[in-house]
Design a protein around this motif. Structure first.
Motif, PDB file in Angstrom:
ATOM      1  N   ASN A  37       0.807  -1.224   0.000  1.00 23.34           N
ATOM      2  CA  ASN A  37       0.000   0.000   0.000  1.00 23.34           C
ATOM      3  C   ASN A  37       0.839   1.272   0.000  1.00 23.34           C
ATOM      4  N   GLU A  38       2.146   1.119  -0.122  1.00 19.99           N
ATOM      5  CA  GLU A  38       3.012   2.300  -0.123  1.00 19.99           C
ATOM      6  C   GLU A  38       2.835   3.073  -1.428  1.00 19.99           C
ATOM      7  N   PRO A  39       2.607   4.402  -1.341  1.00 14.79           N
ATOM      8  CA  PRO A  39       2.388   5.189  -2.565  1.00 14.79           C
ATOM      9  C   PRO A  39       3.597   5.146  -3.492  1.00 14.79           C
ATOM     10  N   ILE A  40       3.327   5.185  -4.793  1.00 13.68           N
ATOM     11  CA  ILE A  40       4.380   5.200  -5.804  1.00 13.68           C
ATOM     12  C   ILE A  40       4.665   6.651  -6.167  1.00 13.68           C
ATOM     13  N   ASN A  41       5.944   7.010  -6.207  1.00 10.94           N
ATOM     14  CA  ASN A  41       6.356   8.365  -6.563  1.00 10.94           C
ATOM     15  C   ASN A  41       7.223   8.308  -7.811  1.00 10.94           C
ATOM     16  N   GLY A  42       6.778   8.962  -8.872  1.00 17.14           N
ATOM     17  CA  GLY A  42       7.530   8.966 -10.124  1.00 17.14           C
ATOM     18  C   GLY A  42       6.595   9.269 -11.275  1.00 17.14           C
ATOM     19  N   ILE A  43       7.083   9.045 -12.477  1.00 17.50           N
ATOM     20  CA  ILE A  43       6.240   9.267 -13.648  1.00 17.50           C
ATOM     21  C   ILE A  43       6.195   8.004 -14.496  1.00 17.50           C
TER      22      ILE A  43
ATOM     23  N   LEU B 234      -2.676  14.368 -35.897  1.00 20.29           N
ATOM     24  CA  LEU B 234      -1.701  14.870 -34.932  1.00 20.29           C
ATOM     25  C   LEU B 234      -1.281  13.768 -33.971  1.00 20.29           C
ATOM     26  N   LYS B 235       0.034  13.754 -33.694  1.00 18.04           N
ATOM     27  CA  LYS B 235       0.597  12.845 -32.691  1.00 18.04           C
ATOM     28  C   LYS B 235       1.668  13.617 -31.921  1.00 18.04           C
ATOM     29  N   ARG B 236       1.654  13.472 -30.587  1.00 20.75           N
ATOM     30  CA  ARG B 236       2.727  14.076 -29.792  1.00 20.75           C
ATOM     31  C   ARG B 236       3.848  13.053 -29.653  1.00 20.75           C
ATOM     32  N   ILE B 237       5.014  13.417 -30.143  1.00 18.72           N
ATOM     33  CA  ILE B 237       6.137  12.481 -30.128  1.00 18.72           C
ATOM     34  C   ILE B 237       7.142  12.802 -29.021  1.00 18.72           C
ATOM     35  N   MET B 238       6.950  13.945 -28.338  1.00 17.93           N
ATOM     36  CA  MET B 238       7.758  14.258 -27.162  1.00 17.93           C
ATOM     37  C   MET B 238       6.958  15.170 -26.243  1.00 17.93           C
ATOM     38  N   GLY B 239       6.977  14.856 -24.970  1.00 17.65           N
ATOM     39  CA  GLY B 239       6.342  15.696 -23.966  1.00 17.65           C
ATOM     40  C   GLY B 239       7.129  15.636 -22.680  1.00 17.65           C
ATOM     41  N   SER B 240       7.353  16.784 -22.052  1.00 18.69           N
ATOM     42  CA  SER B 240       8.109  16.854 -20.794  1.00 18.69           C
ATOM     43  C   SER B 240       9.493  16.234 -20.921  1.00 18.69           C
ATOM     44  N   GLY B 241      10.058  16.321 -22.119  1.00 16.55           N
ATOM     45  CA  GLY B 241      11.383  15.762 -22.356  1.00 16.55           C
ATOM     46  C   GLY B 241      11.386  14.265 -22.595  1.00 16.55           C
ATOM     47  N   MET B 242      10.204  13.643 -22.563  1.00 20.22           N
ATOM     48  CA  MET B 242      10.092  12.205 -22.760  1.00 20.22           C
ATOM     49  C   MET B 242       9.634  11.915 -24.179  1.00 20.22           C
ATOM     50  N   THR B 243      10.347  11.048 -24.864  1.00 17.92           N
ATOM     51  CA  THR B 243      10.038  10.748 -26.258  1.00 17.92           C
ATOM     52  C   THR B 243       9.176   9.495 -26.373  1.00 17.92           C
ATOM     53  N   LEU B 244       8.592   9.350 -27.542  1.00 15.99           N
ATOM     54  CA  LEU B 244       7.649   8.261 -27.777  1.00 15.99           C
ATOM     55  C   LEU B 244       8.284   6.885 -27.577  1.00 15.99           C
ATOM     56  N   ASP B 245       9.574   6.759 -27.863  1.00 20.94           N
ATOM     57  CA  ASP B 245      10.224   5.447 -27.698  1.00 20.94           C
ATOM     58  C   ASP B 245      10.354   5.033 -26.234  1.00 20.94           C
ATOM     59  N   LYS B 246      10.126   5.976 -25.307  1.00 21.47           N
ATOM     60  CA  LYS B 246      10.156   5.659 -23.878  1.00 21.47           C
ATOM     61  C   LYS B 246       8.760   5.346 -23.331  1.00 21.47           C
ATOM     62  N   ALA B 247       7.752   5.439 -24.189  1.00 18.28           N
ATOM     63  CA  ALA B 247       6.372   5.289 -23.738  1.00 18.28           C
ATOM     64  C   ALA B 247       5.920   3.830 -23.792  1.00 18.28           C
ATOM     65  N   CYS B 248       5.091   3.455 -22.827  1.00 15.71           N
ATOM     66  CA  CYS B 248       4.486   2.133 -22.842  1.00 15.71           C
ATOM     67  C   CYS B 248       3.120   2.219 -23.507  1.00 15.71           C
TER      68      CYS B 248
ATOM     69  N   ASN C  54       7.841  -1.526 -12.923  1.00 14.89           N
ATOM     70  CA  ASN C  54       9.027  -1.463 -13.785  1.00 14.89           C
ATOM     71  C   ASN C  54       8.945  -0.328 -14.802  1.00 14.89           C
ATOM     72  N   LEU C  55       7.747   0.221 -15.010  1.00 12.61           N
ATOM     73  CA  LEU C  55       7.562   1.292 -15.979  1.00 12.61           C
ATOM     74  C   LEU C  55       7.714   2.669 -15.355  1.00 12.61           C
ATOM     75  N   VAL C  56       7.784   2.732 -14.033  1.00 16.51           N
ATOM     76  CA  VAL C  56       7.836   4.018 -13.333  1.00 16.51           C
ATOM     77  C   VAL C  56       9.252   4.584 -13.351  1.00 16.51           C
ATOM     78  N   ILE C  57       9.365   5.839 -13.763  1.00 15.03           N
ATOM     79  CA  ILE C  57      10.652   6.539 -13.751  1.00 15.03           C
ATOM     80  C   ILE C  57      10.740   7.333 -12.451  1.00 15.03           C
ATOM     81  N   PRO C  58      11.743   7.075 -11.609  1.00 15.98           N
ATOM     82  CA  PRO C  58      11.844   7.763 -10.317  1.00 15.98           C
ATOM     83  C   PRO C  58      12.055   9.274 -10.482  1.00 15.98           C
ATOM     84  N   ILE C  59      11.653  10.018  -9.466  1.00 18.75           N
ATOM     85  CA  ILE C  59      11.751  11.478  -9.514  1.00 18.75           C
ATOM     86  C   ILE C  59      13.174  11.960  -9.830  1.00 18.75           C
ATOM     87  N   PRO C  60      14.231  11.444  -9.183  1.00 17.63           N
ATOM     88  CA  PRO C  60      15.578  11.956  -9.493  1.00 17.63           C
ATOM     89  C   PRO C  60      15.962  11.812 -10.965  1.00 17.63           C
TER      90      PRO C  60
END
Length: 302
Positions: A4-10, A203-217, A232-238
């Motif tokens: 139940n621990e909250p997940i922090n990341g994107i 229209l397709k967004r291929i990059m947002g917030s510095g994250m590119t489409l190849d990093k997307a699930c 395993n898909l979560v990118i930590p805040i740092p």
């Protein structure tokens, strides 16, 4: 990590067309079993591509993530316009192109829209005027003066040959833009430069917030996956911050965890990540008027 621990990341998701950004957030909330989830920049239902979703303490960074440039690829059709400025809306103007525009004319119109520009948001948008969203006025058949907004077009260019069919011209484009830019309106403004109605037809967004489409699930991974597999898909805040980092002394950590100002950090950046015993604790911002560093984001004071 406790169940139940909250997940922090994107988590970076390739949103398919046909669903809203809110739909994606709702699925992420359900998949991770936590309420504190938000996205860094809405995608219209018909638009696919990168949607960055923040979880837990990473939601503090949504404004920062939204401020980063976005990159799109799409298609513009010259010769008609719609009420929504994209292909989903009813046609409001149809002007057959009898003599096609030369490539050079279209390219010049595109070049003229690079740099700092002013935009009037579409009536079918979420911009608020007098407490109501523009799309609410539009759906009620009401007109209202729309605000003029600043936008930065870092790079807007044609990426395909221009085709001429059924007295319309069609071409693909790529655009890297600032927060608050309406790509639909960029297409319409391109037409205005040529004195012809225009519509963004894909229209397709291929990059947002510095994250590119190849990093997307894929969105399906969120729908069908369980919490453990999705971790395993979560990118930590740092890993999403780009500012310089400083390891705090014990005295500095005492001040930071109590929200105190710091007289000086020897850094050229206006923002700095602060760690203690290797763990990210906070981000501090430099304030020139008081010549000190003050808390911007706090991730832990334990």
């Amino acid at each position: 990590m406790q169940q139940n621990e909250p997940i922090n990341g994107i988590i970076v998701i390739n949103k398919p067309s046909g669903i809203t950004s809110f739909d994606v957030v709702a699925k992420v909330r359900k998949a991770f079993g936590q309420k504190k989830v938000g996205h860094a920049g809405t995608l219209d239902p018909d638009v696919s591509g990168v949607l960055v979703v923040a979880l837990g303490k990473a939601t503090k960074l949504i404004d920062e993530l939204q401020a980063r440039p976005k990159k799109y690829e799409g298609e513009i059709t010259l010769g008609f316009s719609t009420e929504t400025e994209d292909a989903s809306g009813a046609i409001v103007e149809n002007k057959p192109i009898i003599e096609p525009f030369a490539d050079a004319e279209i390219d010049q119109a595109i070049r003229d829209l690079n740099g700092n520009i002013k935009q009037v948001p579409p009536m079918f948008s979420a911009v608020k005027v007098n407490g109501k969203r523009l799309y609410e006025y539009a759906r009620a058949g009401e007109t209202v003066t729309r605000p003029v907004r600043d936008a930065i077009i870092y790079n807007y260019q044609r990426t395909s040959d221009i085709t001429y069919s059924q007295q319309r011209q069609i071409f693909n484009f790529e655009a890297t833009v600032s927060k608050g830019t309406y790509i639909r309106t960029l297409a319409v403004d391109t037409g205005k430069k040529l004195q012809i109605p225009a519509t963004m037809t894909k229209l397709k967004r291929i990059m947002g917030s510095g994250m590119t489409l190849d990093k997307a699930c894929d969105f399906d991974a969120i729908v069908t996956g369980n919490r453990d597999s999705l971790l395993n898909l979560v990118i930590p805040i740092p890993d999403i911050l780009t500012w310089p980092s400083k390891e705090l002394s014990a005295d500095e950590w005492f001040a930071v965890k109590n929200g105190q100002k710091i007289a000086s950090f020897d850094e050229e950046s206006d923002l700095i990540q602060l760690t203690y015993k290797g763990e990210l604790k906070a981000v501090y911002a430099y304030h020139a008027e008081s010549n000190d560093w003050q808390s911007r984001y706090v991730f832990s004071n334990n």
